[in-house]
Design a protein around this motif. Structure first.
Motif, mmCIF file in Angstrom:
data_model
loop_
_atom_site.group_PDB
_atom_site.id
_atom_site.type_symbol
_atom_site.label_atom_id
_atom_site.label_comp_id
_atom_site.label_asym_id
_atom_site.label_seq_id
_atom_site.Cartn_x
_atom_site.Cartn_y
_atom_site.Cartn_z
ATOM 1 N N TYR A 1 66.127 60.512 -6.551
ATOM 2 C CA TYR A 1 66.565 61.132 -5.300
ATOM 3 C C TYR A 1 65.425 61.928 -4.698
ATOM 4 O O TYR A 1 65.197 61.903 -3.490
ATOM 5 C CB TYR A 1 67.765 62.053 -5.547
ATOM 6 C CG TYR A 1 69.011 61.319 -5.934
ATOM 7 C CD1 TYR A 1 69.864 60.822 -4.961
ATOM 8 C CD2 TYR A 1 69.340 61.109 -7.265
ATOM 9 C CE1 TYR A 1 71.007 60.142 -5.299
ATOM 10 C CE2 TYR A 1 70.474 60.427 -7.619
ATOM 11 C CZ TYR A 1 71.311 59.944 -6.635
ATOM 12 O OH TYR A 1 72.431 59.259 -6.979
ATOM 13 N N ALA B 1 62.237 61.392 -5.225
ATOM 14 C CA ALA B 1 61.230 60.442 -4.758
ATOM 15 C C ALA B 1 61.595 59.947 -3.363
ATOM 16 O O ALA B 1 60.747 59.876 -2.479
ATOM 17 C CB ALA B 1 61.117 59.274 -5.732
ATOM 18 N N LEU B 2 62.871 59.650 -3.171
ATOM 19 C CA LEU B 2 63.272 59.109 -1.880
ATOM 20 C C LEU B 2 63.327 60.189 -0.812
ATOM 21 O O LEU B 2 63.078 59.911 0.361
ATOM 22 C CB LEU B 2 64.605 58.386 -2.007
ATOM 23 C CG LEU B 2 64.401 57.097 -2.788
ATOM 24 C CD1 LEU B 2 65.707 56.566 -3.309
ATOM 25 C CD2 LEU B 2 63.711 56.062 -1.940
ATOM 26 N N ALA B 3 63.639 61.429 -1.211
ATOM 27 C CA ALA B 3 63.626 62.517 -0.233
ATOM 28 C C ALA B 3 62.200 62.729 0.273
ATOM 29 O O ALA B 3 61.977 62.887 1.476
ATOM 30 C CB ALA B 3 64.166 63.802 -0.855
ATOM 31 N N PHE C 1 59.898 60.521 0.291
ATOM 32 C CA PHE C 1 59.614 59.312 1.073
ATOM 33 C C PHE C 1 60.108 59.489 2.508
ATOM 34 O O PHE C 1 59.377 59.253 3.481
ATOM 35 C CB PHE C 1 60.297 58.129 0.387
ATOM 36 C CG PHE C 1 60.462 56.901 1.215
ATOM 37 C CD1 PHE C 1 59.389 56.069 1.457
ATOM 38 C CD2 PHE C 1 61.702 56.569 1.731
ATOM 39 C CE1 PHE C 1 59.550 54.931 2.214
ATOM 40 C CE2 PHE C 1 61.869 55.428 2.490
ATOM 41 C CZ PHE C 1 60.788 54.604 2.739
ATOM 42 N N ALA C 2 61.357 59.980 2.642
ATOM 43 C CA ALA C 2 61.923 60.203 3.971
ATOM 44 C C ALA C 2 61.134 61.284 4.707
ATOM 45 O O ALA C 2 60.853 61.165 5.901
ATOM 46 C CB ALA C 2 63.388 60.601 3.856
ATOM 47 N N LEU C 3 60.769 62.318 3.975
ATOM 48 C CA LEU C 3 60.019 63.422 4.561
ATOM 49 C C LEU C 3 58.702 62.932 5.161
ATOM 50 O O LEU C 3 58.344 63.263 6.301
ATOM 51 C CB LEU C 3 59.752 64.462 3.478
ATOM 52 C CG LEU C 3 59.053 65.724 3.900
ATOM 53 C CD1 LEU C 3 59.931 66.476 4.869
ATOM 54 C CD2 LEU C 3 58.738 66.587 2.703
ATOM 55 N N PRO D 1 64.718 73.247 -0.518
ATOM 56 C CA PRO D 1 65.919 72.407 -0.472
ATOM 57 C C PRO D 1 65.719 71.048 -1.152
ATOM 58 O O PRO D 1 66.608 70.563 -1.850
ATOM 59 C CB PRO D 1 66.195 72.241 1.026
ATOM 60 C CG PRO D 1 64.915 72.543 1.696
ATOM 61 C CD PRO D 1 64.223 73.543 0.835
ATOM 62 N N VAL D 2 64.533 70.454 -0.949
ATOM 63 C CA VAL D 2 64.332 69.092 -1.440
ATOM 64 C C VAL D 2 64.323 69.054 -2.967
ATOM 65 O O VAL D 2 64.818 68.116 -3.583
ATOM 66 C CB VAL D 2 63.037 68.505 -0.851
ATOM 67 C CG1 VAL D 2 62.531 67.353 -1.678
ATOM 68 C CG2 VAL D 2 63.267 68.048 0.576
ATOM 69 N N ARG E 1 66.088 70.510 -4.941
ATOM 70 C CA ARG E 1 67.414 70.536 -5.559
ATOM 71 C C ARG E 1 67.725 69.169 -6.153
ATOM 72 O O ARG E 1 68.566 69.043 -7.041
ATOM 73 C CB ARG E 1 68.477 70.851 -4.510
ATOM 74 C CG ARG E 1 68.543 72.320 -4.140
ATOM 75 C CD ARG E 1 69.578 72.527 -3.078
ATOM 76 N NE ARG E 1 70.843 71.899 -3.440
ATOM 77 C CZ ARG E 1 71.761 71.516 -2.565
ATOM 78 N NH1 ARG E 1 71.556 71.695 -1.289
ATOM 79 N NH2 ARG E 1 72.875 70.972 -2.981
ATOM 80 N N THR E 2 67.064 68.140 -5.624
ATOM 81 C CA THR E 2 67.320 66.786 -6.128
ATOM 82 C C THR E 2 66.314 66.465 -7.222
ATOM 83 O O THR E 2 65.268 67.091 -7.341
ATOM 84 C CB THR E 2 67.152 65.770 -4.993
ATOM 85 O OG1 THR E 2 65.842 65.921 -4.458
ATOM 86 C CG2 THR E 2 68.158 65.998 -3.901
ATOM 87 N N HIS E 3 66.656 65.476 -8.047
ATOM 88 C CA HIS E 3 65.769 65.106 -9.153
ATOM 89 C C HIS E 3 65.456 63.627 -9.106
ATOM 90 O O HIS E 3 66.104 62.868 -8.394
ATOM 91 C CB HIS E 3 66.447 65.398 -10.490
ATOM 92 C CG HIS E 3 66.948 66.779 -10.609
ATOM 93 N ND1 HIS E 3 66.169 67.818 -11.024
ATOM 94 C CD2 HIS E 3 68.165 67.297 -10.337
ATOM 95 C CE1 HIS E 3 66.868 68.924 -11.018
ATOM 96 N NE2 HIS E 3 68.096 68.640 -10.605
ATOM 97 N N GLY E 4 64.492 63.261 -9.915
ATOM 98 C CA GLY E 4 64.204 61.859 -10.194
ATOM 99 C C GLY E 4 64.103 61.022 -8.939
ATOM 100 O O GLY E 4 63.364 61.341 -8.017
#
Lengths: 280, 290
Positions: free
Chosen positions: A86, A88-90, A92-94, A78-79, A81-84
Motif C-alpha cells: 500500500y 509502495a502504491l501510495a 507511486f500515486a504521489l 499520512p502516507v 500510515r500504510t505499509h508494504g
C-alpha cells in the motif's frame, strides 16, 4: 575527458544520487516508487529560484532540496500510515500527482518545459554525487543506520527497544526525498532545462531497480547498482536497438539466479572471515 | 453531452476494469504485484496487429496474441515468481518489471516506436439513441468485459477450482495441507490474469484503432490504481474502481483539460490510500508480502 565520457559520467552521478534517495527509505523497509516526484520538486525549485529571484546555486540547491524534504515530511505522516504494498502504491500515486502538478503549472512553463540560465558544470555534479556517497557512508556508521535496520527487520521489537518507529520511518522517508530533491536540483542546473514529463513512473521504477539490483542490504549496493545500470547499456551500444531488450533479459536472469542483489552482507562477512584467517 | 461522456467513461472504465481484475488475481491470491501485466496488455494489442499485418484473419490473430500472452506469463511465473519465493519480497517485483521492459523493447525492435494504425475490425457502425452516439465496438467491448468479469466472479464463488483458489488466497499453508496442488494452480492463475490483461489490450486496440509498444503503461498503471481504489483482492471492487477511474479520466478531460488527468486519477488513489487503505470494498489487510 572526452565529451562522451563526461556525458556518461554525469548520468552516472545523477543515477547514484537517485539510487541513494531510494536506498534510505528502503533501509527502513519502505519501497518508494515516487522518487521522481521529489526529484521534480528539487529540479523545479532550483530552476525557479535561480531564474525568477536570481539566487546563486549555493543558495538555491539547499533550499530546493529542503523543499523536497519538507514535502516528504508533510506527506510522510499520512502516507506512512500504510505499509508494504500500500505504501509502495501510495508513493507511486504521489509521484504521479507531483509530476502532473508541475505539468500544469504555467509559472514554470507547463508542458512546454522550463529553461534555466544558471549552469552547473560536470565537475560540480561529480562533486555533488561524491558528497552524497560520503554522507551515506558516514550515515551507515551511525546509530541512525542501526535504527533503520531495526525498524525494517521488526518494527514491534524496535518499538519495544524504545525506538520511535514512526519517527524513524518518517525521517528516512523525508531524508530520501531530500536527497532526491538535491539530485533533481543539479539535474536542472546541469541540463538547463526541466520538463515534467522527464519525472515519470519509469524514472522512479528504474531507480528502485538500481537499488534492488545492487542489493539493499549494504550501503554499497546502490552505488554498484547505479554503476552497472548506467555503464552496461553503454557497453551494449553495439547492439543498437537490441540493447535494452538484452539488458532486460539480463535483469530477469540475474534476479532469478541471485535474488538478494549484487552486493550482500554475507559477501562482506566472507571477506572479513578470510582476512581474519590470514592474520590471526 | 454529459450522457455521451458517461458512455465514453464506461467504455474506458471497462478496459481498466479488466486490467484491474488481472492485477487483483495476482495480488489477492499470490501476493504478487505483477508489473509484467501492462506488458501483456500491450502484447495483446501489438501481437494482434502484427498477426493481422502478416495476413492472418482477425480471429486467428486475436487468438494468437492471447496464446502468446499466456506463454509469456508462464515464463514470468517460472523466472520471476517461483525463483523469488524464498528471497526478499521485492525481487519478483523487479523481475516482473524486467519483463515489462523486455516486452516493450522486443516490440520496439519488431515494429518501431511509432504508433501504428490498427485496422478497423468491426464495421464502422454507430447506434444513435436519442442524440447519443454509441459505437458497435464500444458495446461489444463493454459486453465482453462485463461477461468475463461476471463469469470469473461466478467461477471463484461456485466451482471447485474457484474454491481452491480462494483457499490459497486465504492461507497458503492450510491450502497445501488440505491437498491443493499449488504448483499446478499457480501457473493456471498466471495464465488467467495474463489473458484478462491481453483481452484488455485487444479491446483497447479495437476501440482506439492504434497500437504502440508503450500502450500498456497508461492503462496498466491506471488498472493498478483502479484495483487499489476498489480494494485489493476483490473482483467487484476492481469493477467499481475501474469504472470510477474511467469516469474520472473522461470527465476531467471534458471539463478541465487533458493535462489534469493524472492529478485527478492518482489524486483519487492517494486520497483513498490515506483515508481508507483497504479500498472501497476491500477487507483490512491481515497479512502482506513485499
Amino acid at each position: 575527458m572526452s565529451g562522451y565520457l563526461t556525458g556518461v559520467l554525469v548520468v552516472l552521478a545523477f543515477n547514484v544520487i537517485a539510487a541513494y534517495a531510494v536506498y534510505l527509505p528502503m533501509a527502513a523497509g519502505q519501497l518508494n516508487l515516487g522518487i521522481a516526484g521529489f526529484m521534480a520538486i528539487g529540479a523545479y525549485g532550483a530552476a525557479f529560484l535561480t531564474n525568477e529571484y536570481g539566487w546563486s546555486m549555493l543558495a538555491a540547491v539547499p533550499v530546493a532540496s529542503a523543499a523536497a524534504g519538507l514535502v516528504g515530511l508533510v506527506i510522510g505522516f499520512p502516507v506512512l500510515r500504510t505499509h508494504g504494498i500500500y505504501l509502495a502504491l501510495a508513493t507511486f500515486a504521489l509521484g504521479q500527482v507531483i509530476a502532473a502538478v508541475f505539468l500544469n503549472l504555467e509559472v514554470v512553463g507547463g508542458a512546454a518545459g522550463y529553461t534555466l540560465s544558471a549552469y552547473a558544470g560536470p565537475y560540480v555534479v561529480f562533486a555533488a554525487a561524491i558528497g552524497v556517497v560520503l554522507v551515506m557512508l558516514y550515515l551507515s556508521r551511525t546509530r541512525f543506520a542501526l535504527y533503520l535496520t531495526a525498524v525494517k527487520s521488526d518494527p514491534t521489537v524496535a518499538d519495544l527497544m524504545g525506538i520511535s518507529v514512526r519517527g524513524v520511518q518518517v525521517a528516512a522517508f523525508a531524508l530520501g526525498a531530500m536527497v532526491a530533491g538535491f539530485g533533481g536540483a543539479f539535474y536542472a542546473l546541469h541540463y538547463n532545462f526541466v520538463e515534467a514529463q522527464h519525472f515519470n513512473v519509469l524514472l522512479s521504477v528504474f531507480t528502485v531497480l538500481y537499488v534492488l539490483f545492487g542489493g539493499a542490504q549494504t550501503v554499497w549496493g546502490p552505488l554498484a547498482g547505479a554503476m552497472f545500470f548506467t555503464l552496461a547499456p553503454e557497453a551494449l551500444r553495439f547492439g543498437e536497438q537490441w540493447r535494452y531488450a538484452i539488458f532486460a533479459l539480463f535483469i530477469i536472469l540475474f534476479m532469478a539466479i541471485r535474488p538478494q542483489g549484487l552486493i550482500t552482507t554475507s559477501l562482506f562477512q566472507g571477506f572479513r572471515r578470510r582476512s581474519n584467517e590470514a592474520s590471526p | 453531452m454529459l450522457t455521451q461522456q458517461i458512455i465514453n467513461g464506461l467504455m474506458l472504465g471497462a478496459i481498466y476494469m479488466l486490467v484491474a481484475v488481472a492485477f487483483t488475481l495476482a495480488i489477492g491470491v499470490l501476493n504478487f504485484l505483477n508489473f509484467s501485466l501492462p506488458g501483456l496488455f500491450m502484447v495483446g494489442g501489438m501481437a494482434t496487429y502484427g498477426f493481422i499485418r502478416i495476413g492472418w484473419p482477425w480471429f486467428f490473430a486475436i487468438g494468437g496474441a492471447l496464446f502468446l500472452a499466456a506463454l509469456v506469463s508462464l515464463l514470468v511465473e517460472r523466472l520471476a515468481y517461483r525463483r523469488g519465493e524464498g528471497a526478499e519480497a521485492d525481487v519478483p517485483l523487479v523481475s516482473s518489471l524486467g519483463f515489462l521492459v523486455l516486452l516493450e523493447n522486443l516490440m520496439l525492435v519488431q515494429y518501431g516506436s511509432d504508433q501504428q494504425a490498427f485496422p478497423a475490425l468491426l464495421p464502422d457502425m454507430n447506434l444513435r439513441v436519442g442524440g447519443l452516439v454509441i459505437g458497435i465496438a464500444q458495446i461489444i467491448s463493454l459486453a465482453i468485459s462485463v461477461i468475463l468479469v461476471a463469469w470469473l466472479s461466478w467461477f471463484l464463488k461456485r466451482t471447485n477450482a474457484g474454491r481452491r483458489i480462494r483457499t490459497v488466497a486465504e492461507n497458503r499453508e492450510t491450502a497445501q495441507l488440505l491437498g491443493v496442488n499449488i504448483r499446478r494452480l499457480v501457473p493456471q492463475l498466471f495464465v488467467a490474469s495474463a489473458l484478462l490483461a491481453a483481452v484488455g489490450g485487444v479491446l483497447f486496440a479495437v476501440n482506439y484503432q492504434q497500437v504502440s509498444p508503450w500502450m500498456g503503461e497508461g492503462p496498466g498503471f491506471k488498472g493498478v490504481a483502479a484495483m487499489i481504489i476498489g480494494g485489493m483482492g476483490s473482483i467487484w471492487g476492481s469493477v467499481i474502481g475501474g469504472l470510477l477511474i474511467g469516469f474520472a479520466e473522461v470527465l476531467s478531460i471534458t471539463f478541465i483539460g487533458a493535462d489534469v488527468v493524472n492529478i485527478t486519477v492518482y489524486g483519487l488513489l492517494l486520497l483513498i490510500l490515506i483515508v481508507r487503505p483497504q479500498g472501497l470494498l476491500g477487507k483490512p489487510p491481515a497479512r502482506e508480502k513485499l
